[in-house]
Design a protein around this motif. Structure first.
Motif, PDB file in Angstrom:
ATOM      1  N   GLU A 172      10.575 108.896   8.746  1.00  0.00           N
ATOM      2  CA  GLU A 172      10.746 107.541   9.272  1.00  0.00           C
ATOM      3  C   GLU A 172       9.502 106.694   9.039  1.00  0.00           C
ATOM      4  OE1 GLU A 172      14.017 108.368  12.850  1.00  0.00           O
ATOM      5  OE2 GLU A 172      11.890 108.150  13.345  1.00  0.00           O
ATOM      6  N   SER A 173       8.335 107.298   9.150  1.00  0.00           N
ATOM      7  CA  SER A 173       7.102 106.531   8.924  1.00  0.00           C
ATOM      8  C   SER A 173       6.952 106.116   7.475  1.00  0.00           C
ATOM      9  CB  SER A 173       5.887 107.359   9.352  1.00  0.00           C
ATOM     10  OG  SER A 173       5.682 108.450   8.466  1.00  0.00           O
ATOM     11  N   ASN A 174       7.679 106.805   6.582  1.00  0.00           N
ATOM     12  CA  ASN A 174       7.640 106.455   5.165  1.00  0.00           C
ATOM     13  C   ASN A 174       8.891 105.697   4.713  1.00  0.00           C
ATOM     14  OD1 ASN A 174       5.191 107.802   3.616  1.00  0.00           O
ATOM     15  ND2 ASN A 174       5.830 109.252   5.199  1.00  0.00           N
ATOM     16  N   GLY A 175       9.737 105.341   5.660  1.00  0.00           N
ATOM     17  CA  GLY A 175      10.922 104.565   5.325  1.00  0.00           C
ATOM     18  C   GLY A 175      11.955 105.327   4.523  1.00  0.00           C
ATOM     19  N   ILE A 176      12.048 106.629   4.732  1.00  0.00           N
ATOM     20  CA  ILE A 176      12.984 107.472   3.980  1.00  0.00           C
ATOM     21  C   ILE A 176      13.946 108.135   4.954  1.00  0.00           C
ATOM     22  CG2 ILE A 176      13.205 109.437   2.396  1.00  0.00           C
ATOM     23  CD1 ILE A 176      10.380 108.871   1.469  1.00  0.00           C
ATOM     24  N   GLU A 177      15.205 108.203   4.568  1.00  0.00           N
ATOM     25  CA  GLU A 177      16.207 108.866   5.381  1.00  0.00           C
ATOM     26  C   GLU A 177      16.457 110.268   4.845  1.00  0.00           C
ATOM     27  OE1 GLU A 177      19.756 106.613   5.543  1.00  0.00           O
ATOM     28  OE2 GLU A 177      18.901 104.982   6.723  1.00  0.00           O
ATOM     29  N   PRO A 178      16.713 111.223   5.711  1.00  0.00           N
ATOM     30  CA  PRO A 178      17.045 112.576   5.230  1.00  0.00           C
ATOM     31  C   PRO A 178      18.426 112.592   4.603  1.00  0.00           C
ATOM     32  CG  PRO A 178      17.300 112.460   7.613  1.00  0.00           C
ATOM     33  CD  PRO A 178      16.697 111.148   7.186  1.00  0.00           C
ATOM     34  N   ASN A 179      18.681 113.604   3.804  1.00  0.00           N
ATOM     35  CA  ASN A 179      20.004 113.771   3.203  1.00  0.00           C
ATOM     36  C   ASN A 179      21.036 114.144   4.262  1.00  0.00           C
ATOM     37  OD1 ASN A 179      19.350 113.165   0.597  1.00  0.00           O
ATOM     38  ND2 ASN A 179      19.711 115.215  -0.232  1.00  0.00           N
ATOM     39  N   GLU A 180      22.277 113.940   3.912  1.00  0.00           N
ATOM     40  CA  GLU A 180      23.355 114.432   4.760  1.00  0.00           C
ATOM     41  C   GLU A 180      23.379 115.961   4.697  1.00  0.00           C
ATOM     42  OE1 GLU A 180      26.958 112.695   3.405  1.00  0.00           O
ATOM     43  OE2 GLU A 180      26.490 110.687   4.170  1.00  0.00           O
ATOM     44  N   GLN A 181      24.072 116.552   5.637  1.00  0.00           N
ATOM     45  CA  GLN A 181      24.181 118.014   5.653  1.00  0.00           C
ATOM     46  C   GLN A 181      24.942 118.486   4.423  1.00  0.00           C
ATOM     47  OE1 GLN A 181      24.895 120.018   9.453  1.00  0.00           O
ATOM     48  NE2 GLN A 181      26.557 121.172   8.489  1.00  0.00           N
ATOM     49  N   ALA A 182      24.520 119.628   3.875  1.00  0.00           N
ATOM     50  CA  ALA A 182      25.211 120.201   2.723  1.00  0.00           C
ATOM     51  C   ALA A 182      26.645 120.535   3.090  1.00  0.00           C
ATOM     52  CB  ALA A 182      24.473 121.451   2.248  1.00  0.00           C
ATOM     53  N   ASP A 183      27.519 120.560   2.100  1.00  0.00           N
ATOM     54  CA  ASP A 183      28.902 120.913   2.394  1.00  0.00           C
ATOM     55  C   ASP A 183      28.956 122.370   2.840  1.00  0.00           C
ATOM     56  OD1 ASP A 183      29.787 122.755   0.025  1.00  0.00           O
ATOM     57  OD2 ASP A 183      28.746 121.086  -0.923  1.00  0.00           O
ATOM     58  N   PRO A 184      29.962 122.734   3.628  1.00  0.00           N
ATOM     59  CA  PRO A 184      30.002 124.075   4.238  1.00  0.00           C
ATOM     60  C   PRO A 184      29.864 125.227   3.245  1.00  0.00           C
ATOM     61  CG  PRO A 184      31.649 122.658   5.242  1.00  0.00           C
ATOM     62  CD  PRO A 184      31.083 121.893   4.086  1.00  0.00           C
ATOM     63  N   ALA A 185      30.501 125.111   2.082  1.00  0.00           N
ATOM     64  CA  ALA A 185      30.461 126.218   1.122  1.00  0.00           C
ATOM     65  C   ALA A 185      29.040 126.457   0.613  1.00  0.00           C
ATOM     66  CB  ALA A 185      31.393 125.924  -0.053  1.00  0.00           C
ATOM     67  N   ARG A 186      28.359 125.379   0.239  1.00  0.00           N
ATOM     68  CA  ARG A 186      26.987 125.531  -0.262  1.00  0.00           C
ATOM     69  C   ARG A 186      26.030 125.979   0.840  1.00  0.00           C
ATOM     70  NH1 ARG A 186      28.908 121.307  -3.622  1.00  0.00           N
ATOM     71  NH2 ARG A 186      28.487 121.691  -5.843  1.00  0.00           N
ATOM     72  N   LEU A 187      26.266 125.501   2.046  1.00  0.00           N
ATOM     73  CA  LEU A 187      25.411 125.897   3.160  1.00  0.00           C
ATOM     74  C   LEU A 187      25.571 127.389   3.454  1.00  0.00           C
ATOM     75  CD1 LEU A 187      23.410 124.978   5.290  1.00  0.00           C
ATOM     76  CD2 LEU A 187      25.333 124.368   6.770  1.00  0.00           C
ATOM     77  N   LEU A 188      26.783 127.876   3.395  1.00  0.00           N
ATOM     78  CA  LEU A 188      27.026 129.300   3.624  1.00  0.00           C
ATOM     79  C   LEU A 188      26.353 130.138   2.535  1.00  0.00           C
ATOM     80  CD1 LEU A 188      28.463 131.537   5.242  1.00  0.00           C
ATOM     81  CD2 LEU A 188      30.420 131.255   3.692  1.00  0.00           C
ATOM     82  N   LYS A 189      26.487 129.720   1.291  1.00  0.00           N
ATOM     83  CA  LYS A 189      25.837 130.440   0.189  1.00  0.00           C
ATOM     84  C   LYS A 189      24.330 130.486   0.408  1.00  0.00           C
ATOM     85  CE  LYS A 189      24.757 130.108  -4.745  1.00  0.00           C
ATOM     86  NZ  LYS A 189      24.939 129.381  -6.025  1.00  0.00           N
ATOM     87  N   ARG A 190      23.749 129.349   0.766  1.00  0.00           N
ATOM     88  CA  ARG A 190      22.303 129.255   0.942  1.00  0.00           C
ATOM     89  C   ARG A 190      21.811 130.218   2.003  1.00  0.00           C
ATOM     90  NH1 ARG A 190      20.528 123.465   2.734  1.00  0.00           N
ATOM     91  NH2 ARG A 190      21.461 122.980   0.703  1.00  0.00           N
ATOM     92  N   VAL A 191      22.451 130.203   3.158  1.00  0.00           N
ATOM     93  CA  VAL A 191      21.956 131.016   4.264  1.00  0.00           C
ATOM     94  C   VAL A 191      22.218 132.500   4.035  1.00  0.00           C
ATOM     95  CG1 VAL A 191      24.003 130.967   5.782  1.00  0.00           C
ATOM     96  CG2 VAL A 191      21.703 131.002   6.778  1.00  0.00           C
TER      97      VAL A 191
END
Length: 771
Positions: A172-191
């Motif tokens: 926020e101090s740099n004026g940048i927004e975080p990305n949206e949450q990854a889609d469920p399939a990619r998030l499951l693979k990642r974890v």
């Protein structure tokens, strides 16, 4: 029309440049504030350009001037008692500033012949710092962490835990927004890959995608942390730190049996031993009151170094090499400091004197070992001191060890001599050039060592290391774990927290994590759960032009980083997704497929490891963690994929992308055999080729293929099948790969074509990347 297009493109480019410039200014906001900070702004400049000649190393110091300490910088110059290198508040009379701006090549600093330069902006910073009083600070890593309040953020809905507040406040101090949450399939693979090193099964994917409850993801995390494969994934990282190998190293490179210690590491992670206990047992389990066999086994950590078995060597020279290795490993593994730089002289950058090095060396110098032990026959699998693991031990005490036969297994462990061996500072680091005698101790700049309080042996060393006032131990570990899960440490130089290392990207978060980790019993699983349940971790890895331009290294963590999987995980992916993986935990190392002649051409040709004898059956399909590592000839396919040769402690592997890696994925027998077996299993199912292709894609990539992806693969299948239909013998020859029994299927062409499709999916960039 062309002119108009050019004008729009130019304006867009100008806008991007302006935006990039603006955001970079925000990223460097701390540098443009009125107050100049020594640690943040000045020390990096002095360390890079000045400390080599005006730093801690007294032997290399020029003009008797030290700039790494306030006392040295403010003292009168030896050749000019009226002059001072730095006069706080008066840069115009400070010799440092005058030398920096001098036009006289004989006077200017750094010297012309050094090829080092300080630019105008850096000179201006130094001038401003002197004008503001030239306040020195201890190096950030040597200041005990202090917990700062969790930052408040504008978007109170985004954070899932405290980690996110620190990250979002910076964004926020740099004026940048975080990305949206990854889609469920990619998030499951990642974890799944991060916690167990294995892809999610189709059943796991279906269950997770169908569970719409808010607790769905947390339930998966808890399930993964309970799986024994978690211990294997964590152990793979620790093998690099501990320089584990199945051979002694050097030219003869004889066999050693340290795999029971590896079984203990897997067990320790699965049992969630607190980190302070985990490292205490490895450093000094033998010195604990009435040590158990498990505690003795844990000390094998200190015996993983290279050992020579070659005739003609000088015994004491190599014994000193082993103690040197332990000392260097201790400094890097637990403190993230380059201790090895102080072996021959005072450290040129960090406050580690040569005397400090040999005082630390003294802790490890008490082992009753020889530099040259035995020969390279089976009789010297475990050089003394060692312990023997019997079947009774495995049945009653060391139940986590996977020992199937009745033979006794010898393992190297630690033990101290009854009488203290005197330790001397070695001049220039040479084994036969002793100087002054030294006694156990550690660098005062980190934490003073009180032998009365801690004890004057390795157990005292472990107590000093795990003292909550030690500024490094917890910071180093949480940073390494952050590196494993986020792709880049909060301190990028995870092996160097010293003066030459990088500053933390989020110092407050690093300190908060370190203190929180210690305050909650050094609980490793809890730390990992904090990481993977944070909104920061769950972000999509999609990158916009703006974010790539402003933060190409993803230092601010406004997205998830795409990271290529490790050599072991790439192997495990192929075996697991095809159904070939044997999930047996622990046991002796295995020798999978390997090109002929590599061992024979690279070693002395003597001993039981003179020739490579490949294993067969289930041993071919064990996890990459268990692949036999001969130091002189590590597994070639894994080495190409940036695997470690285990010569020394390694805390961060290189990540490269080379044509040779592509060739390995195309031709590695493990990938080809996995493709063939997977194709045979799919061919036997009562399903359409489209359904088979979707199943293969989901099993490997861990998501459903997009319509256009599926179309490409189906078209490829039809083309390949047509070719194989016309050449049945070619199809038979093509699928004749690997030792796993072939399934009798009449339509060989369909199996071969399907194998090509599976093989293609294995070779996709996304397949071997954590996204």
């Amino acid at each position: 029309m062309k002119n108009f297009s050019f004008s729009v493109a130019t304006m867009t480019l100008i806008a991007i440049v302006m935006l990039t410039s603006s955001c970079r200014e925000k990223l460097s906001a701390s540098r443009s504030k009125d107050s100049v900070d020594y640690n943040l702004h000045i020390r990096p400049i002095l360390s890079d350009r000045c400390f080599k000649c005006h730093g801690p190393d007294a032997n290399q110091r020029k003009a008797h001037l030290r700039l790494d300490t306030q006392e040295g910088a403010l003292a009168a110059l030896k050749d000019n008692p009226e002059g001072h290198a730095i006069i706080p508040g008066d840069p115009e009379h400070s010799e440092v500033y005058l030398r920096l701006v001098s036009t006289d090549t004989a006077e200017v600093m750094p010297p012309v012949k050094s090829n080092l330069k300080i630019n105008e902006q850096e000179i201006a910073l130094i001038k401003k710092w002197i004008a503001q009083g030239a306040k020195y600070k201890p190096h950030w890593a040597f200041i005990p962490p202090h917990k700062t309040p969790v930052p408040e953020v504008d978007d109170a809905e985004w954070p899932k835990n405290e980690i996110d507040n620190f990250i979002l406040a910076r964004l926020e101090s740099n004026g940048i927004e975080p990305n949206e949450q990854a889609d469920p399939a990619r998030l499951l693979k990642r974890v799944c890959f991060d916690i167990t090193g294995l892809p999610p099964t189709l059943a796991m994917q279906d269950k997770f995608l169908e569970d719409s409850s808010p607790e769905a993801y947390d339930k998966v995390v808890d399930e993964l942390l309970r799986q024994p494969q978690y211990g294997e994934k964590m152990a793979a990282y620790w093998m690099d730190v501990a320089r584990y190998a199945d051979s002694h190293g050097y030219q003869d490179d004889g066999l050693r049996t340290m795999w029971p210690w590896r079984d203990w590491v897997i067990h320790a992670f699965n049992a969630n031993y607190p980190y302070d206990q985990f490292i205490t047992w490895q450093l000094a389990g033998d010195l604990l009151p009435n040590p158990t066999k498990e505690q003795l086994l844990a000390t094998g950590f200190n015996r993983n170094h290279k050992i020579t078995q070659e005739g003609g060597v000088i015994d004491e020279e190599y014994r000193i090499e082993y103690v040197t290795d332990r000392t260097n490993t201790f400094g890097k593994a637990f403190l993230a400091l380059t201790f090895e730089c102080a072996k021959c002289h005072d450290h040129k950058y960090d406050p580690i004197l040569q005397k400090d090095y040999y005082s630390t060396f003294s802790f490890f110098n008490q082992v009753p070992e020889k530099g040259l032990v035995g020969d390279i026959t089976l009789a010297s699998l475990a050089d003394p001191p060692n312990m023997k693991i019997t079947t009774a031990d495995v049945e009653k005490i060391l139940t986590f060890i996977n020992k199937k036969d009745t033979a006794t297994v010898p393992v190297m462990i630690m033990a101290d001599r009854p009488e203290k061996r005197a330790t001397y500072l070695l001049k220039r680091g040479v084994y036969d050039a002793p100087g002054d005698r030294v006694y156990v101790g550690l660098p005062k700049a980190i934490l003073p060592f009180d032998s009365v309080r801690y004890g004057n042996n390795r157990l005292g060393l472990a107590r000093w290391l795990t003292d909550k006032n030690n500024p490094l131990t917890a910071r180093v570990f949480v940073n390494r774990m952050w590196q494993e899960f986020f792709g880049r440490g909060l301190v990028k130089t995870s092996g160097d927290f010293g003066m030459q290392g990088e500053m933390p990207s989020h110092p407050e978060l690093l300190d908060w994590l370190a203190l929180d980790f210690m305050d909650h019993g050094w609980d490793i699983k809890r730390l990992i759960k904090q990481f993977v349940t944070s909104a920061t971790y769950k972000q999509s890895s999609v990158v916009t032009e703006k974010k790539l331009a402003v933060d190409p290294e993803n230092i601010l963590l406004a997205r998830s980083s795409r990271v290529k999987m490790s050599a072991e995980v790439i192997r495990d992916l192929a075996l697991a997704s095809s159904g070939l993986l044997v999930k047996e935990i622990g046991g002796p190392s295995v020798k999978p497929y390997q090109p002929k002649g590599i061992w024979e051409s690279s070693t002395s040709g003597r001993g039981v490891l003179a020739r490579y004898v490949q294993d067969h059956g289930d041993k071919l399909y064990r996890r990459g963690l268990y692949c036999f590592i001969k130091r002189t000839v590590p597994p070639p396919s894994m080495l190409v994929m940036d695997g470690s040769n285990r010569d020394q402690c390694e805390v961060k592997r290189m990540r490269t992308n080379t044509p040779l890696q592509a060739l390995v994925l195309l031709n590695d027998p493990v990938v080809l055999e996995s493709s063939r077996v997977f194709a045979e299993r799919l061919a036997q199912k009562n399903s359409t080729i489209e359904q088979k292709t979707i199943e293969a894609f989901r099993s490997i990539v861990a998501r459903a293929p997009k319509p256009e992806e599926l179309k490409v693969l189906l078209t490829y299948y039809e083309e390949e099948k047509k070719g194989f239909d016309q050449s049945p013998e070619k199809a038979k020859e093509f699928i004749a790969v690997g030792e796993y029994p072939q399934t009798e299927i009449k339509d060989v062409a369909s199996v071969a074509a399907l194998m090509q499709v599976v093989h293609t999916i294995f070779n996709l960039e996304e397949s071997i990347t954590k996204v």
